[in-house]
Design a protein around this motif. Sequence first.
Motif, PDB file in Angstrom:
ATOM      1  N   ASN A   1     -19.297 -64.597  20.783  1.00 49.73           N
ATOM      2  CA  ASN A   1     -19.634 -63.204  21.087  1.00 49.73           C
ATOM      3  C   ASN A   1     -20.939 -63.215  21.873  1.00 49.73           C
ATOM      4  OD1 ASN A   1     -21.902 -63.089  19.048  1.00 49.73           O
ATOM      5  ND2 ASN A   1     -20.177 -63.432  17.645  1.00 49.73           N
TER       6      ASN A   1
ATOM      7  N   ARG B   1     -23.806 -62.783  20.996  1.00 44.42           N
ATOM      8  CA  ARG B   1     -24.977 -63.233  20.251  1.00 44.42           C
ATOM      9  C   ARG B   1     -25.223 -64.729  20.408  1.00 44.42           C
ATOM     10  NH1 ARG B   1     -24.855 -63.193  15.191  1.00 44.42           N
ATOM     11  NH2 ARG B   1     -26.922 -62.392  14.663  1.00 44.42           N
TER      12      ARG B   1
ATOM     13  N   VAL C   1     -22.266 -58.665  10.010  1.00 42.24           N
ATOM     14  CA  VAL C   1     -22.180 -59.037  11.428  1.00 42.24           C
ATOM     15  C   VAL C   1     -20.903 -59.834  11.670  1.00 42.24           C
ATOM     16  CG1 VAL C   1     -23.237 -60.412  13.264  1.00 42.24           C
ATOM     17  CG2 VAL C   1     -24.676 -59.013  11.766  1.00 42.24           C
TER      18      VAL C   1
ATOM     19  N   LYS D   1     -17.749 -57.608  11.601  1.00 42.81           N
ATOM     20  CA  LYS D   1     -17.603 -56.709  12.740  1.00 42.81           C
ATOM     21  C   LYS D   1     -17.362 -57.448  14.055  1.00 42.81           C
ATOM     22  CE  LYS D   1     -20.523 -53.088  10.744  1.00 42.81           C
ATOM     23  NZ  LYS D   1     -21.834 -52.383  10.832  1.00 42.81           N
ATOM     24  N   MET D   2     -17.964 -58.623  14.205  1.00 38.28           N
ATOM     25  CA  MET D   2     -17.960 -59.273  15.512  1.00 38.28           C
ATOM     26  C   MET D   2     -17.064 -60.506  15.596  1.00 38.28           C
ATOM     27  SD  MET D   2     -21.963 -58.936  16.657  1.00 38.28           S
ATOM     28  CE  MET D   2     -21.493 -59.097  18.373  1.00 38.28           C
ATOM     29  N   CYS D   3     -16.663 -61.056  14.456  1.00 39.05           N
ATOM     30  CA  CYS D   3     -15.927 -62.325  14.486  1.00 39.05           C
ATOM     31  C   CYS D   3     -14.512 -62.224  13.943  1.00 39.05           C
ATOM     32  CB  CYS D   3     -16.690 -63.401  13.715  1.00 39.05           C
ATOM     33  SG  CYS D   3     -18.355 -63.703  14.334  1.00 39.05           S
TER      34      CYS D   3
END
Length: 614
Positions: A15, A17, A92, A95-97
Amino acid sequence: MTYATYARSHIRLANDRISLEDAARQERAASEVLSRLHRQPGVVLADEVGMGKTFVAMAVAVSILIERPDEGPVVVMCPSSLKQKWPKDWDVFRKMCLAGSLGSRFRAASAESGIAFLRLLDDPPERRAHIVFLTHGAVHRAIGDGFAKLAVIKRAFKGRSSLRAQREAFTRFAGKLLGLDWVERRSEGILGRLMDRPYDAWLKVLHRESDHLKAEFADDPVPQHLADVLGDMESTDLDDLVESLRGLPLRESANLDDRLRDARRGIALAMDQIWRLALTKANFRSPLLVLDEAHHVKNPATRLASLFATEDSVKDSEFFTSAGPLGAKFDRMLFLTATPFQLGHGELIRVLERFEGIAWSGRTAPEMSKDQFKRELLALGEVLDDAQASALRLDGAWGRLGSEHVVAPDGTAIDVDSWWEDARQTEGDGLVAQVAAQVRGTRQAMEAAEAALSPWVLRHLKASQLPGAPGVQRRLTLTGAAIRDNGDPSCGLEVTGPVLLPFLLAGRAQGLLAASTRGRALFAEGLASSFEAYLETRGGRAEVDEEEAPAGDQDPPELEWYLRHLDMALPRESQDARSAHPKIKATAEKAVALWRAGEKVLIFCHYRATGRAF
């Protein structure tokens, strides 16, 4: 147990990040961990700080939950200092992975105590947590919850006619004894009414008695696991509590508060033993334990390490007196630590020994048997011993080299690299040939140790160069030149004069300790940091490890000699001696010089007591 295709397509660590390269490495690490867990009871993930161990662990956890959704929650245990970090990182990750509906499918919850943990396990499937976060100390805390204490006391009174008077008096003082007087204020006499009802009816009673209590309690006060254990508990298991209950006041008196305080103390002491027994007998299983900062279990004498003791390990160990409350509760274990090789290899073996605490029976058992695990760990210890012995032999041979061994026949100095190339080919009984042979032997021993250790420890280090910037070093090491600023990048901090002796003594003591089974020399780390840190560590005031073993082991006489002379070389009452530490002195002088030049100065301190020395 594999990083299944389904998991790969639904878990995306890449992502905005992190870089694609780092994400790919983390996914490979998760796949490798799962592959190893198919064969063996556990793995140590030892990536360097900042390389995403937490996210790799979450990918492993979710992969297991996808394959085995109905086999209990994954349990994450961490130090109390990280209890906020894990839930935030999970949010996190979720939501993102996690792709599609997985982000909302898997739930996580935190438990601050063992009772809260059992309540989470007791939740109905539609709101049960798939991942539970616990602190290291949560499980082995005694029962502090008032309703859990009330449940145990109810069981202790059962069938004991000799306690009839105490049973009748108890309800008058129960609120004060158990910290539940606020409940009594909402509904007078409710604790006594609960004592007359089965545990599974307590929530209904609370909701019926008061709207305030209905809003306060959404979950059963007594977890089903605890209720089951209390129902099966032997009468003798409650003997200490029964004796405490015999001392309950039977009526109001002038010294009532003192008597209640004594009774409260006795009940609390009895609850400690009962809680450990109750949690040990609780019938729950988890597919995976993730233990963060796992180096805290390096010493089997600590309470954290004892949590995972099984009946078999009690028989084999001098440290464990009873099975731990989490022994044989987990199908596999994943340990996280960034510092596995700061441990002596004996301590590293003891960390790996904690894997014996998994559940070895059932269809989810690893391919490796418990006996095979013990044999492999024993063999690993022998290989690591050989590697250490080989390194010590090399150190001894190298230490006998003198200047006469690195000069030409005519007495002139020679090129060291050329000398070493010639030395590698030297044979015979001479000292140079012995050194060359020890170098070859040590290299072979280290390669054997690495091969034996690799199935158990997975470690990645940060690249030495910055990503996308060839030739730009991530870390620029000037070995003291940045402080001394003498223009010679090869020059480090000078250790000369009176401060030289302490460093030489500590170096010899460290070598002696490394050759034993005692592990790290924390005093030596303290000395390298500052004389202040050394004195704190030697005095036992430095809290280096929240799960250090209790004192009792005696240091070998040789080590005591070095430490005694170290103390003589660094008198505690001498401020001048403490401020003469080469790192402290040079750093302080540099900071003052920069300050006088109008600069702002920020000094990062690696060791706990370094900053205090400034």
